[in-house]
Design a protein around this motif. Structure first.
Motif, PDB file in Angstrom:
ATOM      1  N   LYS A 187       0.411 -32.857 -14.484  1.00 26.72           N
ATOM      2  CA  LYS A 187       0.345 -32.197 -13.170  1.00 26.72           C
ATOM      3  C   LYS A 187      -1.024 -32.375 -12.516  1.00 26.72           C
ATOM      4  O   LYS A 187      -1.116 -32.773 -11.357  1.00 26.72           O
ATOM      5  N   SER A 188      -2.077 -32.100 -13.262  1.00 27.97           N
ATOM      6  CA  SER A 188      -3.419 -32.185 -12.680  1.00 27.97           C
ATOM      7  C   SER A 188      -3.782 -33.635 -12.337  1.00 27.97           C
ATOM      8  O   SER A 188      -4.451 -33.888 -11.341  1.00 27.97           O
ATOM      9  N   SER A 189      -3.309 -34.581 -13.157  1.00 28.57           N
ATOM     10  CA  SER A 189      -3.597 -35.994 -12.867  1.00 28.57           C
ATOM     11  C   SER A 189      -2.962 -36.395 -11.546  1.00 28.57           C
ATOM     12  O   SER A 189      -3.584 -37.066 -10.731  1.00 28.57           O
ATOM     13  N   VAL A 217      -9.905 -32.155 -10.380  1.00 31.90           N
ATOM     14  CA  VAL A 217      -9.548 -30.998 -11.204  1.00 31.90           C
ATOM     15  C   VAL A 217      -9.602 -31.450 -12.650  1.00 31.90           C
ATOM     16  O   VAL A 217      -9.628 -32.643 -12.940  1.00 31.90           O
ATOM     17  N   LEU A 218      -9.615 -30.501 -13.540  1.00 35.83           N
ATOM     18  CA  LEU A 218      -9.737 -30.818 -14.954  1.00 35.83           C
ATOM     19  C   LEU A 218      -8.469 -31.501 -15.471  1.00 35.83           C
ATOM     20  O   LEU A 218      -7.380 -30.975 -15.356  1.00 35.83           O
ATOM     21  N   VAL A 219      -8.637 -32.696 -16.021  1.00 30.43           N
ATOM     22  CA  VAL A 219      -7.513 -33.389 -16.647  1.00 30.43           C
ATOM     23  C   VAL A 219      -7.916 -33.645 -18.078  1.00 30.43           C
ATOM     24  O   VAL A 219      -8.954 -34.233 -18.337  1.00 30.43           O
ATOM     25  N   ALA A 250      -0.095 -27.693  -4.811  1.00 29.93           N
ATOM     26  CA  ALA A 250      -0.516 -26.620  -5.713  1.00 29.93           C
ATOM     27  C   ALA A 250      -0.344 -27.048  -7.160  1.00 29.93           C
ATOM     28  O   ALA A 250       0.771 -27.279  -7.633  1.00 29.93           O
ATOM     29  N   ASP A 251      -1.462 -27.174  -7.853  1.00 31.08           N
ATOM     30  CA  ASP A 251      -1.456 -27.503  -9.286  1.00 31.08           C
ATOM     31  C   ASP A 251      -1.577 -26.179 -10.039  1.00 31.08           C
ATOM     32  O   ASP A 251      -2.297 -25.292  -9.607  1.00 31.08           O
ATOM     33  N   THR A 252      -0.847 -26.041 -11.118  1.00 31.06           N
ATOM     34  CA  THR A 252      -0.896 -24.742 -11.795  1.00 31.06           C
ATOM     35  C   THR A 252      -0.735 -24.855 -13.304  1.00 31.06           C
ATOM     36  O   THR A 252      -0.690 -25.952 -13.857  1.00 31.06           O
ATOM     37  N   SER A 296      -4.990 -27.152 -20.170  1.00 36.18           N
ATOM     38  CA  SER A 296      -6.302 -27.340 -19.540  1.00 36.18           C
ATOM     39  C   SER A 296      -6.354 -26.542 -18.251  1.00 36.18           C
ATOM     40  O   SER A 296      -7.394 -26.093 -17.826  1.00 36.18           O
ATOM     41  N   THR A 297      -5.184 -26.403 -17.597  1.00 39.67           N
ATOM     42  CA  THR A 297      -5.152 -25.668 -16.334  1.00 39.67           C
ATOM     43  C   THR A 297      -4.567 -24.280 -16.556  1.00 39.67           C
ATOM     44  O   THR A 297      -3.515 -24.144 -17.158  1.00 39.67           O
ATOM     45  N   LEU A 298      -5.267 -23.267 -16.071  1.00 40.73           N
ATOM     46  CA  LEU A 298      -4.748 -21.905 -16.221  1.00 40.73           C
ATOM     47  C   LEU A 298      -4.588 -21.185 -14.890  1.00 40.73           C
ATOM     48  O   LEU A 298      -4.050 -20.099 -14.826  1.00 40.73           O
TER      49      LEU A 298
HETATM   50 MG   LIG Z   1      -3.498 -29.281 -15.634  1.00 35.55          MG
END
Ligand SMILES: [Mg+2]
Ligand SMILES: Nc1nc2c(ncn2[C@@H]2O[C@H](COP(=O)(O)OP(=O)(O)OP(=O)(O)O)[C@@H](O)[C@H]2O)c(=O)[nH]1
Length: 458
Positions: free
Chosen positions: A229-231, A241-243, A267-269, A249-251
């Motif tokens: 998702k973040s990628s 964002v953190l990948v 929206a990344d979550t 990794s994502t909170l």
């Molecule tokens: Mg993530």
């Protein structure tokens, strides 16, 4: 919440099921993994590895779970004996944690802790510890702390129960009153945190409302942890964002604009994982809401998982979304989530088509297949998103103004900008404007009705 108070960090009894705000860094710890029966321990090992914890040995016991000690008292005592007799250099040297493979009951957590004299986690406590060490925003820390306090409370209640029935001696020498004091403090902190979380959720909802009013549309990324998702978010928004190749990794939710499409927000979550008890999950609902209540929800599936795993994750994610929508205060008015297959650079064309087929069997339309690493399929997804949100692209021509309506062209153009998403805007010397616009059919009709001869849409 870096604050550490005596009343929240509690070591219960001797040895200690450590409660409350304990350490956040578990890097370098050594643990024993306790498994009942022939269970697949891959995921739990990944979670432990993510936190820098080494599992030095897996202790397996066949048969059914013991309601009090999980592995059975005899087996636990064997472990204790072995620990006592380890010589320097033995792999068990320095072990200070036991992890129960499944979600254990408070009774089992307390029971194993009492027999082993080690800090004990089950799967949920491991997840909570992981969340705690990854939580970096106020929002994430609040929700993680709520989930943790709720989990601690079940253990304190178990201890209180054991004291009342005389199964266990007084708590830290203070007996029932001391335990009650701890519970009261915990409840007070929970109330405060929930108030704070409600405020954050309200602020978030207000943000969303403002964005909607300004004509922006949101695309939410939903999927299992590590799905990519973040990628994808980074690929589409250009926002970093953190990948990481680790779980969770994502909170929290990050919102960013899609590049070249300022009116589309992404929206990344946080990701999903199996078997999280409801109480724990509830704490994260406000965060996931942003992605699930979006104008377009994309379910991301790691296409390099086995086909069976892809289908299983799709089913679970779909169920989560439907449940959430049914229980949410903003129903989704028939908005259907779409599926995106990620990491296709890792598999063959043949495998991709097979997975596409499986996704369709689940009642979804053809998924968009892409790779955030090679970039393949990214423009396809951008077009798909624009089309879903604004309809097909059309060419809007605003003829050069006549001497009677000099200002009119700008007013017409502004109205087009207000209703659709303009991709290309070419102004000729004679004043003619030609634009490429993603705009819904209904809005096209409104534009024609309002401007008549002064606009041409094809
Ligand atoms: Mg993530
Ligand atoms: N080969 C390949 N790897 C990818 C792709 N997309 C993501 N990854 C890798 O998959 C891992 C997880 O990616 P993330 O984007 O952090 O996944 P996430 O869904 O945000 O995960 P959480 O935030 O932990 O829930 C990272 O190691 C990425 O580099 C892709 O298209 N191809």
């Amino acid at each position: 919440m870096a604050r550490q108070t005596d009343d929240t960090t509690v070591v219960a009894g001797s040895g200690g099921v450590v409660l409350g705000e304990a350490r956040t860094n578990h890097e370098g710890r050594k643990a024993l993994l306790l498994v009942r029966g022939a269970e697949d321990t891959t995921e739990l090992r990944d979670l432990a590895r993510t936190m820098g914890i080494t599992i030095v040995e897996t202790v397996v016991q066949t048969g059914r779970e013991d309601p009090r000690t999980y592995l059975g008292k005899g087996r636990l005592e064997d472990i204790t004996d072995e620990r006592r007799s380890t010589l320097p250099g033995h792999p068990w040297e320095g072990v200070d944690l036991a992890i129960i493979h499944t979600n254990a009951t408070p009774r089992q957590l307390v029971g194993v802790n009492q027999t082993l004299g080690l800090e004990v986690w089950d799967r949920v406590r491991l997840l909570l510890a992981l969340f705690t060490s990854h939580a970096s925003s106020v929002e994430a820390r609040t929700q993680v702390r709520i989930a943790q306090l709720q989990s601690d409370r079940t253990i304190l209640r178990e201890l209180a129960q054991q004291q009342t029935t005389g199964e266990r001696a007084g708590f830290g020498g203070g007996g029932v009153t001391a335990l009650q004091g701890v519970l009261n403090n915990l409840n007070r902190e929970l109330t405060n945190l929930r108030r704070r979380q409600r405020k954050q959720a309200n602020a978030q909802r207000e943000h969303r409302r403002q964005r909607t009013r300004s004509g922006a549309k949101t695309v939410g990324f939903v999927g299992y942890t590590n799905a990519g998702k973040s990628s994808l978010f980074r690929c589409l928004s250009g926002k970093s964002v953190l990948v990481e190749d680790q779980l969770f990794s994502t909170l929290e939710t990050t919102v960013g604009r899609m590049e070249k499409s300022p009116r589309i927000l992404l929206a990344d979550t946080i990701g999903f994982i199996d078997n999280i008890p409801n109480a724990t999950l509830t704490a994260f609902k406000a965060t996931i809401a942003e992605a699930i209540d979006a104008d377009l929800t994309l379910i991301l599936l790691d296409a390099s998982d086995s086909p069976a795993e892809v289908v299983r994750k799709l089913k679970t994610t779909k169920r989560e979304i439907l449940e959430r929508q049914a229980g949410g205060d903003e129903p989704l008015e028939g908005k259907r989530p779409a599926v995106v297959l990620t990491k296709i650079d890792k598999i063959s064309e043949h495998q991709i088509s097979a997975i596409e087929g499986l996704v369709r069997e689940e009642g979804f339309s053809k998924p968009v297949a892409l790779s955030s690493v090679s970039g393949k399929g990214i423009t396809g997804l951008q077009s798909f998103i624009r089309e879903q949100l604004f309809g097909a692209a059309v060419t809007v021509r605003i003829p050069a103004p006549t001497s009677q309506n000099v200002e009119a062209s700008e007013r017409v153009a502004a109205d087009v900008y207000a209703r659709g998403m303009v991709e290309d805007d070419v102004r000729s010397d004679n004043g003619e404007i030609v634009m490429q616009v993603w705009v819904a059919k209904a809005c096209q009709a409104q534009l024609k009705a309002r401007w008549g001869e002064r606009i041409d849409i094809k």
